[in-house]
Design an enzyme around this catalytic site. Structure first.
Site: not given
Length: 388
Positions: A174-175
């Site tokens: 997600g990052d």
């Protein structure tokens, strides 16, 4: 000479997504100034440490994603520091921040204010749910981390065993995926500015990015009306495309093409399987029994034996990190980089850059900075009353 060595970046990010984005730019030569709040990035103190947490300036988390940057500690709530930042903005090409929407505005440093000081500025934001400037939603302002993005974007629903719970993917995708997309957006905006002289606002949301990463689930649902779910290590439309246990570990086999399937059957001394299941459709319809047959064959052999026997077929051992460190491919591709660790008596290893270029090769060899290490060279010498 780096491909981006004329690019000046002010990095207001912390933790993972933003720092990874700006690290990619630094690897390619950009001058990245990490503007840290008083006390520094939250993850400076995060483990692991090489030897002694009390002696070392930062841990592995910070080292891994902040290499090649310069550090300047500023309090954006302080008038003098805020003006120092605005002075830097006038000479910058890019500003990157990953605060919640509205945070920079509270400091009177939002995109519109910075654009007044530098009309050609590329201002880039990484947020959990994007920025209202590019599409306002009810989620903006909510806190978000990798786990939240994976849950909302669909990754967790399709990850894990069929009879198990939704499962987070190990790395912080997600990052990291959001960061990589944001770097692409920044470079596209810089290219546009070079042609037009026009800066712009670049926005990459974590939820949006994970949804994009799960593109397969989108078209599957659109075509079939059914929500994809967990299938373990199997693929919904390809077979064999699985992990199989061996006598001493696991291997993956991706022999779904007719040519690779035929070669797999011949290597297993089962040409009858190639004759009985000659096309992808027949293999998918009989995937359960075929998987059992392949699994029984691999279980009687070591991982090395399976890989050697299936030479020429898409097959690989499932490696742990120690195996990765021992893989000569990784060394030859310079995917492990040794850097200094302040406060320790040895160097440490961080992941190299997968971006390879023949004329301007990225150089991810410098350690992460100490807090405020580069104040003098960034702001110049501090003036006193005696200097006037």
């Amino acid at each position: 000479m780096g491909a981006l060595d004329d690019l000046r970046v002010l990095d207001l990010t912390q933790v993972l997504a933003g720092p990874y984005c700006t690290m990619l730019l630094a690897d390619m030569g950009a001058d990245v100034v990490k503007i840290e709040r008083p006390g520094g990035d939250l993850i400076r103190s995060n483990p692991p440490f090489a030897e002694d947490p009390e002696a070392e300036a930062y841990g592995g988390y910070f080292q891994s994603v902040n290499r090649g940057k310069r550090s300047l500690e500023l309090d954006l709530g302080d008038d003098a520091d805020r003006e120092a930042f605005l002075d830097l903005v006038e000479r910058a090409d890019v500003v990157v921040e990953n605060y919640r929407a509205g945070t920079m505005e509270r400091f009177e440093l939002g995109y519109e204010r910075l654009r007044e000081r530098n009309p050609e500025l590329v201002y880039s934001a990484i947020r959990g749910f994007g920025d209202p400037r590019t599409g306002e939603t009810h989620r903006q302002g909510q806190p978000s981390f990798d786990l939240v993005a994976q849950a909302l974007g669909g990754v967790m629903e399709i990850t894990g065993q069929e009879d198990g719970p939704p499962t987070k993917v190990g790395p912080g995708i997600g990052d990291l995926f959001t960061a990589a997309l944001n770097a692409v957006g920044i470079l596209a905006a810089v290219h546009h500015r070079e042609r037009t002289g026009e800066g712009q606002f670049v926005d990459t949301g974590m939820y949006d990015s994970i949804l994009s990463l799960c593109e397969r689930t989108v078209y599957q649902y659109s075509y079939t009306g059914e929500s994809p779910t967990r299938r373990g290590n199997a693929h919904p439309t390809l077979f064999p495309y699985n992990a199989f246990e061996t006598a001493d570990g696991h291997v993956v086999v991706a022999a779904f093409g007719d040519n690779h399937w035929t070669a797999l059957c011949e290597s297993m001394d089962r040409p009858d399987l190639a004759a009985d299941y000659p096309d992808a459709g027949s293999r998918l319809r009989n995937r359960d029994s075929l998987r059992e047959t392949i699994a029984a064959w691999t279980a009687d052999r070591t991982t090395d034996e399976v890989v050697e026997t299936l030479d020429g077929i898409p097959v690989a051992p499932v490696q742990d990190t120690a195996d990765v460190f021992d893989d000569p491919h990784v060394r030859n591709r310079e995917m492990l980089v040794e850097v200094d660790q302040p406060g320790a008596d040895r160097q440490v290893t961080v992941a190299g850059t997968p971006i390879k270029m023949t004329e301007t090769p990225p150089e991810p060899g410098d350690r992460a900075p100490l807090l405020d290490e580069h104040r003098g060279e960034i702001l110049g010498p501090v003036r006193t009353a005696d200097d006037d």
